[in-house]
Each structure stands twice: as C-alpha cells, then as structure tokens.
Design a protein around this motif. Structure first.
Motif, PDB file in Angstrom:
ATOM      1  N   PHE A   1      28.464 -17.509 -23.768  1.00  0.00           N
ATOM      2  CA  PHE A   1      28.826 -16.425 -23.750  1.00  0.00           C
ATOM      3  C   PHE A   1      28.567 -15.748 -22.326  1.00  0.00           C
ATOM      4  O   PHE A   1      27.720 -15.735 -21.954  1.00  0.00           O
ATOM      5  CB  PHE A   1      28.072 -15.168 -24.688  1.00  0.00           C
ATOM      6  CG  PHE A   1      28.325 -15.596 -26.244  1.00  0.00           C
ATOM      7  CD1 PHE A   1      29.247 -14.942 -27.006  1.00  0.00           C
ATOM      8  CD2 PHE A   1      27.448 -16.730 -26.838  1.00  0.00           C
ATOM      9  CE1 PHE A   1      29.415 -15.091 -28.396  1.00  0.00           C
ATOM     10  CE2 PHE A   1      27.619 -16.588 -28.297  1.00  0.00           C
ATOM     11  CZ  PHE A   1      28.664 -15.992 -28.900  1.00  0.00           C
TER      12      PHE A   1
ATOM     13  N   LEU B   1      25.166 -21.675 -27.458  1.00  0.00           N
ATOM     14  CA  LEU B   1      25.353 -21.953 -29.177  1.00  0.00           C
ATOM     15  C   LEU B   1      26.023 -23.175 -29.468  1.00  0.00           C
ATOM     16  O   LEU B   1      27.068 -23.640 -28.864  1.00  0.00           O
ATOM     17  CB  LEU B   1      26.217 -20.939 -29.727  1.00  0.00           C
ATOM     18  CG  LEU B   1      26.733 -20.520 -31.079  1.00  0.00           C
ATOM     19  CD1 LEU B   1      25.393 -20.504 -31.781  1.00  0.00           C
ATOM     20  CD2 LEU B   1      27.688 -19.575 -31.062  1.00  0.00           C
TER      21      LEU B   1
ATOM     22  N   SER C   1      33.048  -5.984 -29.063  1.00  0.00           N
ATOM     23  CA  SER C   1      32.241  -5.003 -28.326  1.00  0.00           C
ATOM     24  C   SER C   1      32.847  -4.889 -26.854  1.00  0.00           C
ATOM     25  O   SER C   1      33.685  -5.907 -26.444  1.00  0.00           O
ATOM     26  CB  SER C   1      30.532  -5.271 -28.173  1.00  0.00           C
ATOM     27  OG  SER C   1      30.584  -6.567 -27.663  1.00  0.00           O
TER      28      SER C   1
ATOM     29  N   THR D   1      29.114 -14.835 -36.517  1.00  0.00           N
ATOM     30  CA  THR D   1      28.657 -13.494 -36.437  1.00  0.00           C
ATOM     31  C   THR D   1      28.614 -13.022 -35.098  1.00  0.00           C
ATOM     32  O   THR D   1      29.022 -11.936 -34.600  1.00  0.00           O
ATOM     33  CB  THR D   1      27.327 -13.068 -37.432  1.00  0.00           C
ATOM     34  OG1 THR D   1      27.628 -13.649 -38.671  1.00  0.00           O
ATOM     35  CG2 THR D   1      26.930 -11.845 -37.320  1.00  0.00           C
ATOM     36  N   ALA D   2      27.762 -13.909 -34.155  1.00  0.00           N
ATOM     37  CA  ALA D   2      27.679 -13.549 -32.790  1.00  0.00           C
ATOM     38  C   ALA D   2      28.915 -13.355 -32.060  1.00  0.00           C
ATOM     39  O   ALA D   2      29.305 -12.658 -31.129  1.00  0.00           O
ATOM     40  CB  ALA D   2      26.900 -14.480 -32.213  1.00  0.00           C
ATOM     41  N   ILE D   3      29.960 -14.287 -32.396  1.00  0.00           N
ATOM     42  CA  ILE D   3      30.963 -14.261 -31.635  1.00  0.00           C
ATOM     43  C   ILE D   3      31.757 -12.945 -32.159  1.00  0.00           C
ATOM     44  O   ILE D   3      32.603 -12.370 -31.445  1.00  0.00           O
ATOM     45  CB  ILE D   3      32.115 -15.566 -31.866  1.00  0.00           C
ATOM     46  CG1 ILE D   3      31.365 -16.564 -31.225  1.00  0.00           C
ATOM     47  CG2 ILE D   3      33.511 -15.349 -31.530  1.00  0.00           C
ATOM     48  CD1 ILE D   3      32.024 -17.915 -31.535  1.00  0.00           C
ATOM     49  N   ARG D   4      32.077 -12.737 -33.497  1.00  0.00           N
ATOM     50  CA  ARG D   4      32.415 -11.438 -33.787  1.00  0.00           C
ATOM     51  C   ARG D   4      32.057 -10.281 -33.105  1.00  0.00           C
ATOM     52  O   ARG D   4      32.736  -9.461 -32.782  1.00  0.00           O
ATOM     53  CB  ARG D   4      32.286 -11.282 -35.568  1.00  0.00           C
ATOM     54  CG  ARG D   4      32.813 -10.073 -35.981  1.00  0.00           C
ATOM     55  CD  ARG D   4      32.640  -9.959 -37.570  1.00  0.00           C
ATOM     56  NE  ARG D   4      33.434 -10.992 -37.992  1.00  0.00           N
ATOM     57  CZ  ARG D   4      34.173 -10.814 -39.059  1.00  0.00           C
ATOM     58  NH1 ARG D   4      34.030 -10.055 -39.892  1.00  0.00           N
ATOM     59  NH2 ARG D   4      34.745 -11.856 -39.733  1.00  0.00           N
ATOM     60  N   ALA D   5      30.473 -10.096 -32.997  1.00  0.00           N
ATOM     61  CA  ALA D   5      30.002  -8.856 -32.348  1.00  0.00           C
ATOM     62  C   ALA D   5      30.655  -8.951 -30.984  1.00  0.00           C
ATOM     63  O   ALA D   5      30.986  -7.765 -30.469  1.00  0.00           O
ATOM     64  CB  ALA D   5      28.740  -8.875 -32.268  1.00  0.00           C
ATOM     65  N   TRP D   6      30.574 -10.107 -30.347  1.00  0.00           N
ATOM     66  CA  TRP D   6      31.025 -10.374 -29.066  1.00  0.00           C
ATOM     67  C   TRP D   6      32.491  -9.698 -28.659  1.00  0.00           C
ATOM     68  O   TRP D   6      32.787  -9.027 -27.703  1.00  0.00           O
ATOM     69  CB  TRP D   6      30.730 -11.603 -28.460  1.00  0.00           C
ATOM     70  CG  TRP D   6      31.234 -11.792 -26.909  1.00  0.00           C
ATOM     71  CD1 TRP D   6      30.339 -11.655 -25.791  1.00  0.00           C
ATOM     72  CD2 TRP D   6      32.447 -12.365 -26.654  1.00  0.00           C
ATOM     73  NE1 TRP D   6      31.193 -11.951 -24.731  1.00  0.00           N
ATOM     74  CE2 TRP D   6      32.357 -12.697 -25.057  1.00  0.00           C
ATOM     75  CE3 TRP D   6      33.687 -12.786 -27.052  1.00  0.00           C
ATOM     76  CZ2 TRP D   6      33.365 -12.947 -24.322  1.00  0.00           C
ATOM     77  CZ3 TRP D   6      34.642 -13.222 -26.331  1.00  0.00           C
ATOM     78  CH2 TRP D   6      34.564 -13.275 -25.101  1.00  0.00           C
TER      79      TRP D   6
ATOM     80  N   SER E   1      25.306 -17.690 -38.374  1.00  0.00           N
ATOM     81  CA  SER E   1      24.881 -16.887 -37.339  1.00  0.00           C
ATOM     82  C   SER E   1      25.713 -16.717 -36.070  1.00  0.00           C
ATOM     83  O   SER E   1      25.713 -15.738 -35.314  1.00  0.00           O
ATOM     84  CB  SER E   1      23.501 -17.085 -37.213  1.00  0.00           C
ATOM     85  OG  SER E   1      23.260 -18.421 -36.521  1.00  0.00           O
ATOM     86  N   GLY E   2      26.108 -17.958 -35.837  1.00  0.00           N
ATOM     87  CA  GLY E   2      27.092 -18.260 -34.352  1.00  0.00           C
ATOM     88  C   GLY E   2      28.172 -17.630 -34.670  1.00  0.00           C
ATOM     89  O   GLY E   2      29.026 -16.826 -33.611  1.00  0.00           O
TER      90      GLY E   2
END
Length: 109
Positions: free
Chosen positions: A21, A2, A95, A87-92, A84-85
């Motif tokens: 990631f 990313l 989880s 958001t991906a870090i937040r999800a990572w 969008s990046g």
C-alpha cells in the motif's frame, strides 16, 4: 505488505505475490523472481474492485482466500487474499491519503 494472488485474462493461473500500500497506489510484486520494482501498479483514483466472494478454487499459499474482480485503465484482473486483506483494500480505496481533504473516486461496486 500483504500476501495475495493475482490473475489476468492473459495469465489465467493464480500467481502468488505481495501487495504494498502506498499513499495513492497499490504495488504488486511477484513472489517468483522477486524484483525491487513492482510488476503491477494501480492508482487509487482509477482502481475499481467488484464484489468479493470466496475463491472457487484452491490457491497455493493462501488459506480460505477471498477473490474480487478488478479493473484499472481498461485492464481487468482478479485479486485474492485473506478476508482481512480485502477489508484493508476496501478501507484504502474508500479513504483519502493523509493530508488531503478530497474524496478519492476509487470504489467497490
């Protein structure tokens, strides 16, 4: 990978790089003088990201970047990327890695 930018208190200028990631960590590679080893590594369990907001200044290489303050092991930093990046870090961070039945304490504040 990313595209993102990083700055620290000791390096106040935004530096463009790539974020990778992993199952339990994020690796950041500088776009200048690329290396096979990451320049920064943050483990999921110890990484804390603050509230994201539009970056206050233009960051070369990023269009409409969103920035968030962060800390890891007592070291502060700012990270910026496309929405969008982030958001991906937040999800990572929220989880757990595949195959694990545990909560990982990485968090957004």
């Amino acid at each position: 990978m990313l595209l993102c930018a990083l700055r620290t208190p000791t390096t106040p200028q935004w530096r463009l790089g790539l974020l990778r990631f992993g199952a339990d960590r994020l690796d950041w590679f500088s776009a200048i003088g690329p290396s096979l080893r990451p320049e920064r590594t943050w483990e999921r369990a110890g990484m804390v990201l603050g509230s994201p907001a539009p970056a206050r200044e233009a960051i070369p290489g990023l269009t409409d970047p969103i920035a968030a303050p962060g800390s890891f092991a007592g070291q502060n930093f700012d990270i910026a990327m496309a929405q969008s990046g982030l958001t991906a870090i937040r999800a990572w961070t929220e989880s757990s890695p595949p195959g694990f039945n545990v909560n990982i304490p990485g968090q957004f504040t």
